[in-house]
Scaffold this active site. Structure first.
Site, mmCIF file in Angstrom:
data_model
loop_
_atom_site.group_PDB
_atom_site.id
_atom_site.type_symbol
_atom_site.label_atom_id
_atom_site.label_comp_id
_atom_site.label_asym_id
_atom_site.label_seq_id
_atom_site.Cartn_x
_atom_site.Cartn_y
_atom_site.Cartn_z
ATOM 1 N N TYR A 1 -2.029 0.550 10.716
ATOM 2 C CA TYR A 1 -1.997 -0.021 9.365
ATOM 3 C C TYR A 1 -0.636 0.245 8.718
ATOM 4 C CZ TYR A 1 -3.236 -0.464 4.368
ATOM 5 O OH TYR A 1 -3.277 -0.804 3.030
ATOM 6 N N SER B 1 0.834 -1.197 0.000
ATOM 7 C CA SER B 1 0.000 0.000 0.000
ATOM 8 C C SER B 1 0.870 1.247 0.000
ATOM 9 C CB SER B 1 -0.839 -0.036 1.286
ATOM 10 O OG SER B 1 -1.483 1.166 1.503
HETATM 11 N N1 LIG Z 1 -8.869 -0.925 -1.128
HETATM 12 C C1 LIG Z 1 -7.861 -0.066 -1.130
HETATM 13 O O1 LIG Z 1 -8.023 1.130 -1.392
HETATM 14 C C2 LIG Z 1 -6.471 -0.569 -0.825
HETATM 15 C C3 LIG Z 1 -5.421 0.345 -0.880
HETATM 16 C C4 LIG Z 1 -4.137 -0.071 -0.594
HETATM 17 C C5 LIG Z 1 -3.889 -1.390 -0.267
HETATM 18 N N2 LIG Z 1 -4.915 -2.267 -0.204
HETATM 19 C C6 LIG Z 1 -4.595 -3.653 0.187
HETATM 20 O O2 LIG Z 1 -5.253 -4.564 -0.670
HETATM 21 C C7 LIG Z 1 -5.526 -5.775 0.031
HETATM 22 C C8 LIG Z 1 -6.978 -6.149 -0.187
HETATM 23 O O3 LIG Z 1 -7.794 -5.113 0.309
HETATM 24 P P1 LIG Z 1 -9.294 -4.851 -0.184
HETATM 25 O O4 LIG Z 1 -9.418 -3.430 -0.516
HETATM 26 O O5 LIG Z 1 -9.705 -5.874 -1.166
HETATM 27 O O6 LIG Z 1 -10.045 -5.062 1.219
HETATM 28 P P2 LIG Z 1 -11.360 -5.908 1.549
HETATM 29 O O7 LIG Z 1 -12.393 -5.725 0.509
HETATM 30 O O8 LIG Z 1 -11.675 -5.549 2.974
HETATM 31 O O9 LIG Z 1 -10.833 -7.418 1.494
HETATM 32 C C9 LIG Z 1 -9.877 -7.894 2.395
HETATM 33 C C10 LIG Z 1 -9.877 -9.400 2.368
HETATM 34 O O10 LIG Z 1 -8.958 -9.863 3.388
HETATM 35 C C11 LIG Z 1 -9.647 -10.839 4.177
HETATM 36 N N3 LIG Z 1 -9.164 -10.920 5.549
HETATM 37 C C12 LIG Z 1 -9.215 -9.983 6.517
HETATM 38 N N4 LIG Z 1 -8.711 -10.466 7.656
HETATM 39 C C13 LIG Z 1 -8.339 -11.754 7.394
HETATM 40 C C14 LIG Z 1 -7.753 -12.794 8.173
HETATM 41 N N5 LIG Z 1 -7.435 -12.607 9.467
HETATM 42 N N6 LIG Z 1 -7.504 -13.978 7.572
HETATM 43 C C15 LIG Z 1 -7.805 -14.186 6.281
HETATM 44 N N7 LIG Z 1 -8.378 -13.252 5.492
HETATM 45 C C16 LIG Z 1 -8.628 -12.053 6.052
HETATM 46 C C17 LIG Z 1 -11.093 -10.383 4.154
HETATM 47 O O11 LIG Z 1 -11.921 -11.430 4.562
HETATM 48 P P3 LIG Z 1 -13.312 -11.123 5.335
HETATM 49 O O12 LIG Z 1 -14.188 -10.491 4.299
HETATM 50 O O13 LIG Z 1 -13.720 -12.448 5.815
HETATM 51 O O14 LIG Z 1 -12.985 -10.178 6.448
HETATM 52 C C18 LIG Z 1 -11.248 -9.995 2.692
HETATM 53 O O15 LIG Z 1 -11.471 -11.122 1.896
HETATM 54 C C19 LIG Z 1 -5.152 -5.522 1.490
HETATM 55 O O16 LIG Z 1 -3.903 -6.092 1.773
HETATM 56 C C20 LIG Z 1 -5.098 -4.015 1.572
HETATM 57 O O17 LIG Z 1 -4.216 -3.545 2.574
HETATM 58 C C21 LIG Z 1 -6.206 -1.900 -0.467
#
Ligand SMILES: NC(=O)c1ccc[n+]([C@@H]2O[C@H](COP(=O)([O-])OP(=O)(O)OC[C@H]3O[C@@H](n4cnc5c(N)ncnc54)[C@H](OP(=O)(O)O)[C@@H]3O)[C@@H](O)[C@H]2O)c1
Length: 299
Positions: free
Chosen positions: A155, A142
């Protein structure tokens, strides 16, 4: 297709957001065997998304912070599929909290999901990758791993740690032709900001206009929400990028996955540090109101 020529791709957090978009993108690839994982309580979402189990698509529960769960899953993949060829460490959470409102347990949880769990998974897949003299570890990072923003300190701590360990790993496993890469993402157009977890204290403070930190939460929440809604980068676009990273022969240690990641990286690298921090501070949303009375109340 001969199973011995298919690569095994393990994706964490594949039932929602970016992980689900990556899974859907790779579903039609006959040259890959996908191991899609989700927390046990989220497995049913694969069904909702129309993803069914088959010879080429495994659906497995994985809570990344659970040691035995990690060990059992990798052991099963090793015995049935001869190991993981590409590990996509995608699962992550983003506590919204000022540092003063994060307890030790909450900080450890943040670090466990975003740093310790993914690094432990990497440790588990490495012996078979080293034996094959090939493998890829793609770590979803990120902008928060290159710069810190208020209310996102825990974070950032987890992603800075993830970046540091991944960078060391990049050098360590090169002799076995194992590539480690960090996909640095900025704001993604999704509703992820609606489901961010709060800590016990930050939840109370963000709902109490008399709390000293109320404005920090109020201003940052709407600021982050509006940037995410207006972002040019969708989860599907990120998924295309991940597919290219899987296919390319060589991938760099850091890949900027969004235009704002390119911009913030440039700012961080080129601006003198005092000016950079001054600029960021003075451009925080309604910064003049932060920490200002009226508070306390209800006495
Ligand atoms: N969205 C953004 O703007 C953004 C920006 C920068 C970086 N990122 C990175 O991109 C990645 C994905 O994020 P996203 O935006 O897709 O978020 P998201 O929609 O909240 O999805 C996160 C995923 O991680 C899973 N997860 C959370 N805690 C977990 C655990 N303890 N064990 C196994 N799985 C777990 C969640 O499962 P549940 O649904 O069961 O909780 C969900 O499937 C992350 O690493 C995040 O830091 C995202």
């Amino acid at each position: 297709m001969n199973p011995s020529t298919q690569r095994v791709v393990l994706i964490t957090g594949a039932s929602a957001g970016i992980g689900l978009a990556i899974a859907q993108r790779l579903m039609s690839r006959k040259d890959l065997i996908l191991v899609l994982t989700a927390r046990p309580s989220s497995l049913a979402r694969f069904d909702d998304a129309g993803i069914e189990e088959s010879d080429r698509v495994w659906l497995r529960p994985l809570e990344v912070t659970h040691e035995q769960n990690r060990i059992d899953l990798i052991a099963e993949i090793e015995s049935e599929l001869k190991g993981v060829d590409v590990l996509v460490n995608n699962a992550g959470i983003t506590y919204r909290s000022v540092i003063e409102h994060v307890t030790e347990d909450e900080l450890l949880h943040q670090m466990g999901v975003n740093f310790r769990g993914p690094i432990e998974l990497a440790r588990l897949v490495l012996p078979s990758m080293r034996a094959k003299k090939e493998g890829k570890i793609l770590n979803v990072s990120s902008v928060g791993g290159m710069m810190a923003m208020p209310t996102m300190g825990a974070y950032s701590a987890s992603k800075f740690a993830f970046e540091g360990a991944s960078e060391a790993l990049y050098y360590e496993v090169r002799p076995w032709n194992i590539q480690v890469s960090l996909l640095q993402l900025g704001f993604i157009r999704s509703d992820a900001f609606l489901k961010v977890p709060y800590t016990e204290h930050s939840r109370c403070a963000s709902n109490n206009p008399h709390d000293a930190y109320f404005k920090h939460y109020d201003c940052m929440t709407s600021f982050i929400g509006s940037w995410m809604r207006r972002s040019l980068t969708s989860p599907e676009k990120v998924a295309r990028r991940v597919e290219r990273m899987i296919d390319r022969k060589r991938i760099p240690l850091r890949v900027k996955g969004t235009p704002d990641a390119v911009l913030f990286n440039l700012m961080r690298k080129t601006l003198p540090a005092p000016f950079y921090h001054w600029l960021l501070y003075h451009n925080l949303p309604c910064i003049r109101k932060w920490g200002k009375p009226p508070y306390p109340a209800d006495k």
